[in-house]
Design a protein around this motif. Structure first.
Motif, PDB file in Angstrom:
ATOM      1  N   GLY A   1     -27.593 -59.694 106.655  1.00 36.08           N
ATOM      2  CA  GLY A   1     -28.315 -60.791 105.938  1.00 36.08           C
ATOM      3  C   GLY A   1     -29.468 -59.957 105.037  1.00 36.08           C
ATOM      4  O   GLY A   1     -29.891 -60.870 104.266  1.00 36.08           O
ATOM      5  N   ASP A   2     -29.920 -58.869 105.419  1.00 35.11           N
ATOM      6  CA  ASP A   2     -30.806 -58.209 104.460  1.00 35.11           C
ATOM      7  C   ASP A   2     -30.301 -58.254 102.950  1.00 35.11           C
ATOM      8  O   ASP A   2     -29.179 -57.826 102.872  1.00 35.11           O
ATOM      9  N   ARG A   3     -31.199 -58.554 102.264  1.00 34.72           N
ATOM     10  CA  ARG A   3     -30.959 -58.139 100.806  1.00 34.72           C
ATOM     11  C   ARG A   3     -31.433 -56.787 100.414  1.00 34.72           C
ATOM     12  O   ARG A   3     -32.367 -56.087 100.705  1.00 34.72           O
TER      13      ARG A   3
ATOM     14  N   LEU B   1     -24.864 -64.974  83.945  1.00 31.65           N
ATOM     15  CA  LEU B   1     -26.459 -64.707  84.356  1.00 31.65           C
ATOM     16  C   LEU B   1     -26.463 -64.142  85.704  1.00 31.65           C
ATOM     17  O   LEU B   1     -27.235 -63.206  86.283  1.00 31.65           O
ATOM     18  N   VAL B   2     -25.760 -64.777  86.805  1.00 29.65           N
ATOM     19  CA  VAL B   2     -25.717 -64.430  88.173  1.00 29.65           C
ATOM     20  C   VAL B   2     -25.357 -63.003  88.191  1.00 29.65           C
ATOM     21  O   VAL B   2     -25.470 -62.011  88.832  1.00 29.65           O
ATOM     22  N   ALA B   3     -23.966 -62.775  87.509  1.00 31.00           N
ATOM     23  CA  ALA B   3     -23.260 -61.266  87.507  1.00 31.00           C
ATOM     24  C   ALA B   3     -24.197 -60.451  87.234  1.00 31.00           C
ATOM     25  O   ALA B   3     -24.000 -58.996  87.648  1.00 31.00           O
ATOM     26  N   THR B   4     -24.843 -60.486  86.100  1.00 34.25           N
ATOM     27  CA  THR B   4     -25.809 -59.256  85.710  1.00 34.25           C
ATOM     28  C   THR B   4     -27.056 -59.235  86.259  1.00 34.25           C
ATOM     29  O   THR B   4     -27.845 -58.329  85.967  1.00 34.25           O
ATOM     30  N   GLY B   5     -27.444 -60.222  87.062  1.00 37.06           N
ATOM     31  CA  GLY B   5     -28.732 -60.139  88.088  1.00 37.06           C
ATOM     32  C   GLY B   5     -29.890 -60.924  87.209  1.00 37.06           C
ATOM     33  O   GLY B   5     -30.983 -60.834  87.716  1.00 37.06           O
ATOM     34  N   ALA B   6     -29.584 -61.353  85.797  1.00 42.30           N
ATOM     35  CA  ALA B   6     -30.442 -62.246  85.242  1.00 42.30           C
ATOM     36  C   ALA B   6     -31.053 -63.365  86.226  1.00 42.30           C
ATOM     37  O   ALA B   6     -32.050 -63.741  85.885  1.00 42.30           O
ATOM     38  N   LEU B   7     -30.055 -64.241  86.635  1.00 44.24           N
ATOM     39  CA  LEU B   7     -30.604 -65.128  87.455  1.00 44.24           C
ATOM     40  C   LEU B   7     -30.037 -64.774  88.976  1.00 44.24           C
ATOM     41  O   LEU B   7     -29.001 -64.635  89.534  1.00 44.24           O
ATOM     42  N   PRO B   8     -31.319 -64.329  89.747  1.00 44.10           N
ATOM     43  CA  PRO B   8     -30.875 -63.562  91.140  1.00 44.10           C
ATOM     44  C   PRO B   8     -29.924 -64.454  92.032  1.00 44.10           C
ATOM     45  O   PRO B   8     -30.212 -65.747  92.039  1.00 44.10           O
ATOM     46  N   SER B   9     -28.998 -63.900  92.986  1.00 46.44           N
ATOM     47  CA  SER B   9     -28.238 -64.569  93.778  1.00 46.44           C
ATOM     48  C   SER B   9     -29.519 -65.014  94.895  1.00 46.44           C
ATOM     49  O   SER B   9     -30.501 -64.349  95.495  1.00 46.44           O
TER      50      SER B   9
ATOM     51  N   SER C   1     -30.792 -78.101 100.150  1.00 42.92           N
ATOM     52  CA  SER C   1     -31.259 -77.138  99.318  1.00 42.92           C
ATOM     53  C   SER C   1     -30.731 -77.437  97.779  1.00 42.92           C
ATOM     54  O   SER C   1     -30.852 -76.953  97.064  1.00 42.92           O
ATOM     55  N   GLY C   2     -29.634 -78.249  97.950  1.00 40.36           N
ATOM     56  CA  GLY C   2     -28.588 -78.640  96.656  1.00 40.36           C
ATOM     57  C   GLY C   2     -27.766 -77.205  96.402  1.00 40.36           C
ATOM     58  O   GLY C   2     -27.172 -76.634  97.456  1.00 40.36           O
ATOM     59  N   THR C   3     -27.510 -77.025  95.104  1.00 42.64           N
ATOM     60  CA  THR C   3     -26.587 -75.984  94.588  1.00 42.64           C
ATOM     61  C   THR C   3     -27.316 -74.607  94.685  1.00 42.64           C
ATOM     62  O   THR C   3     -28.446 -74.694  93.751  1.00 42.64           O
ATOM     63  N   VAL C   4     -26.999 -73.495  95.183  1.00 45.97           N
ATOM     64  CA  VAL C   4     -27.563 -72.241  95.342  1.00 45.97           C
ATOM     65  C   VAL C   4     -26.584 -71.099  94.893  1.00 45.97           C
ATOM     66  O   VAL C   4     -25.447 -71.147  95.245  1.00 45.97           O
ATOM     67  N   THR C   5     -27.162 -70.288  94.028  1.00 46.09           N
ATOM     68  CA  THR C   5     -26.224 -69.316  93.163  1.00 46.09           C
ATOM     69  C   THR C   5     -25.933 -68.366  94.498  1.00 46.09           C
ATOM     70  O   THR C   5     -26.791 -67.840  95.193  1.00 46.09           O
ATOM     71  N   GLU C   6     -24.779 -67.550  94.327  1.00 41.19           N
ATOM     72  CA  GLU C   6     -24.418 -66.443  95.089  1.00 41.19           C
ATOM     73  C   GLU C   6     -23.281 -65.517  94.557  1.00 41.19           C
ATOM     74  O   GLU C   6     -22.816 -66.125  93.535  1.00 41.19           O
ATOM     75  N   LEU C   7     -23.218 -64.364  94.856  1.00 35.54           N
ATOM     76  CA  LEU C   7     -22.490 -63.411  94.262  1.00 35.54           C
ATOM     77  C   LEU C   7     -21.162 -63.462  95.175  1.00 35.54           C
ATOM     78  O   LEU C   7     -21.079 -63.451  96.404  1.00 35.54           O
TER      79      LEU C   7
ATOM     80  N   GLY D   1     -20.792 -50.860  98.529  1.00 33.74           N
ATOM     81  CA  GLY D   1     -19.783 -50.950  99.593  1.00 33.74           C
ATOM     82  C   GLY D   1     -20.566 -50.717 100.892  1.00 33.74           C
ATOM     83  O   GLY D   1     -20.288 -51.245 102.038  1.00 33.74           O
ATOM     84  N   MET D   2     -21.380 -49.644 101.020  1.00 31.42           N
ATOM     85  CA  MET D   2     -22.038 -49.568 102.214  1.00 31.42           C
ATOM     86  C   MET D   2     -22.998 -50.647 102.543  1.00 31.42           C
ATOM     87  O   MET D   2     -23.200 -51.063 103.577  1.00 31.42           O
ATOM     88  N   VAL D   3     -23.540 -51.161 101.584  1.00 31.96           N
ATOM     89  CA  VAL D   3     -24.668 -52.638 101.847  1.00 31.96           C
ATOM     90  C   VAL D   3     -23.754 -53.650 102.534  1.00 31.96           C
ATOM     91  O   VAL D   3     -24.114 -54.114 103.403  1.00 31.96           O
ATOM     92  N   GLY D   4     -22.449 -53.996 101.918  1.00 31.60           N
ATOM     93  CA  GLY D   4     -21.642 -54.693 102.400  1.00 31.60           C
ATOM     94  C   GLY D   4     -21.062 -54.683 103.690  1.00 31.60           C
ATOM     95  O   GLY D   4     -21.275 -55.470 104.627  1.00 31.60           O
ATOM     96  N   ALA D   5     -20.764 -53.231 104.099  1.00 31.52           N
ATOM     97  CA  ALA D   5     -20.377 -52.884 105.276  1.00 31.52           C
ATOM     98  C   ALA D   5     -21.402 -53.147 106.559  1.00 31.52           C
ATOM     99  O   ALA D   5     -20.971 -53.389 107.589  1.00 31.52           O
ATOM    100  N   ALA D   6     -22.674 -52.878 106.105  1.00 29.43           N
ATOM    101  CA  ALA D   6     -23.903 -52.999 107.010  1.00 29.43           C
ATOM    102  C   ALA D   6     -24.387 -54.626 107.065  1.00 29.43           C
ATOM    103  O   ALA D   6     -25.026 -54.898 107.848  1.00 29.43           O
ATOM    104  N   GLY D   7     -23.694 -55.563 106.513  1.00 30.70           N
ATOM    105  CA  GLY D   7     -24.002 -56.917 106.402  1.00 30.70           C
ATOM    106  C   GLY D   7     -24.991 -57.240 105.442  1.00 30.70           C
ATOM    107  O   GLY D   7     -25.531 -58.409 105.568  1.00 30.70           O
ATOM    108  N   GLY D   8     -25.344 -56.552 104.546  1.00 29.36           N
ATOM    109  CA  GLY D   8     -26.333 -56.725 103.612  1.00 29.36           C
ATOM    110  C   GLY D   8     -25.737 -57.551 102.450  1.00 29.36           C
ATOM    111  O   GLY D   8     -24.552 -57.518 102.253  1.00 29.36           O
ATOM    112  N   ARG D   9     -26.687 -57.711 101.478  1.00 31.59           N
ATOM    113  CA  ARG D   9     -26.136 -58.392 100.278  1.00 31.59           C
ATOM    114  C   ARG D   9     -26.916 -57.753  99.189  1.00 31.59           C
ATOM    115  O   ARG D   9     -28.065 -57.563  99.222  1.00 31.59           O
TER     116      ARG D   9
END
Length: 483
Positions: A192-194, A39-47, A87-93, A207-215
């Protein structure tokens, strides 16, 4: 910065999304972790989503608290969740490496890793004309910040003709579409921007988003129901507050999905209402092979709502490094200044050639579409004949098929096994976040028909050989550079 835990899902909502974990092979806690991971990997459950308390989810699933706690622990170990104080357990990629490499220049290699057709015949004539015009510019310094005036006018006129009135001061010329995207991402994102991304999507954007520090926050896209992206994007925009949305509304790479006219109107309005700037890649917008053109994504909105990027790499030739971005004049000036800090100017000779090619682009596109139609149909036929267990829908345009592999197959294994035989493939994981899409493979139809037949025959041979091996022997490699 980690994603903010400013959204949550209830135990009942998550239990409904997960479904019966008893159907998943293995221990129940592992099945639960796998379903949440999917669900997280496909985006159905947002990071960035806060998962329900262990006791509450256990009650909804009819499972023990130990089962849920073990699943959450496994998700943390795999990088798909993190525990945050308060916050408990939080999803992330999880972060994923790509190990990209440049396309091969060996003519003997069958390259199905890169969706890059050969040059159209008009390229040589355009450069000859450009060389004839060059003496008129050599007395100056040779720099053209933002682009030569005649090229910016030609690009602006092209947008206007397509239904998006544009002035030259709204256009910035770049060294290709990827360069235009990079300028926008690097200038507009803060660490940190999404960023909302279609899922699957163009690997370069990830790759560009990651290089700029985004998620990246994925929103599922499906060629069979392309307008479903609207609802998925609404959910991401509401729950994750992304700064940007990277979109390919016309023949998205790799899925081939194309938003309808109504769908793009709804999505563009939704993003504008939520304050999300749309970064729209139009590099394949005019490569429609069945139906005709649709309105540009930015049509009908304030110019500042969208940064549209495009170029000539797919329509004309990848060796012509000319791209552009289009937005309102003030933002274009800001992006142009950022580009100027990286490079004073794109090559003048290339710009002159591009202006000449834009003058005759309709005829060039007609020729390109005819060739791509034939190659698409050849590739579809060869895949259906040689790989009958594979599933590939017929795309209405663009440059590639997005193939679903049979159960148990791995695109990473196929890519690794094919490379020593002179067949380059881009594994499915390159197009996703969180290790998704190993069960898919993108196959471009940019090679001539004879080469496509040769490539599919070799691919079928590799697929057959892998099918006779135990799964543990399938090699896994990093994805190659993808265009």
């Amino acid at each position: 910065m980690p994603p903010r835990a400013d959204q949550s899902t209830s135990a009942r909502e998550l239990a409904t999304m997960v479904g019966p974990v008893e159907a998943v092979p293995g221990p129940r806690y592992a099945g639960l972790a796998r379903r949440v991971r999917e669900l997280v990997a496909t985006g159905a459950l947002p990071s960035g989503t806060r998962l329900p308390a262990e006791r509450e989810l256990a009650a909804e699933l009819g499972a023990s608290r130990v089962t849920v706690a073990s699943a959450y622990r496994l998700l943390r170990e795999q990088g798909f969740a993190v525990t945050r104080h308060g916050s408990g357990t939080v999803t992330e990629l999880p972060e994923t490496g790509t190990g990209w490499r440049a396309p091969s220049t060996d003519p003997a290699v069958l390259d199905l890793a890169h969706a890059a057709p050969e040059a159209v015949p008009e390229v040589l004539t355009a450069y000859q004309e450009a060389l004839a015009a060059l003496p008129g510019l050599t007395a100056g310094h040779g720099y053209a910040p933002g682009g030569l005036p005649e090229l910016r006018r030609a690009i602006a006129d092209r947008f206007t003709t397509r239904g998006l009135p544009t002035d030259p001061d709204q256009v910035v010329v770049t060294a290709g579409t990827g360069d235009a995207t990079a300028v926008a991402v690097e200038t507009l994102l803060q660490p940190g921007d999404r960023v909302l991304v279609e899922h699957p999507t163009y690997p370069g954007a990830i790759g560009m988003v990651g290089a700029a520090g985004g998620r990246c926050v994925p929103a599922p896209v499906d060629a069979a129901d392309p307008d479903a992206l609207v609802g998925a994007a609404q959910l991401v925009a509401r729950q994750s507050s992304p700064r940007l949305a990277f979109l390919m509304p016309d023949f998205s790479n790799p899925s081939g999905a194309r938003l309808t006219a109504a769908g793009r109107r709804r999505l563009s309005a939704t993003l504008w209402q939520h304050g999300v700037l749309a970064l729209v890649d139009e590099v394949t917008a005019e490569l429609y092979l069945d139906d005709g053109p649709l309105p540009p994504f930015a049509a009908g909105l304030p110019d500042a709502a969208t940064v549209t990027v495009g170029g000539l790499s797919k329509a004309v030739w990848g060796g012509l490094r000319i791209g552009w971005l289009r937005t309102d004049a003030a933002l274009a000036a800001q992006l142009g200044a950022a580009l100027g800090r990286r490079q004073l100017s794109v090559g003048v000779l290339d710009q002159l050639a591009a202006a000449i090619l834009l003058r005759d682009l309709d005829g060039i596109l007609d020729q390109r579409r005819r060739a791509l139609r034939e190659r698409r149909d050849v590739l579809l036929g060869e895949v259906a004949r040689a790989l009958p267990d594979w599933s590939a829908s017929r795309p209405g345009g663009g440059l590639s098929l997005w193939c679903r592999l049979p159960a148990g197959s791995s695109s990473a294994a196929l890519s690794a096994a094919a490379a020593p035989l002179g067949l380059l493939l881009a594994e499915g994981r390159a197009f996703g976040t969180g290790h998704a899409f190993d069960d898919h493979l993108r196959l471009p139809f940019t090679l001539p028909p004879a080469r496509l037949r040769e490539a599919v025959a070799l691919l079928a041979r590799v697929d057959t050989e892998l099918g006779s091996r135990p799964p543990a022997q399938h090699p896994l490699v990093r994805p190659a550079t993808v265009v």
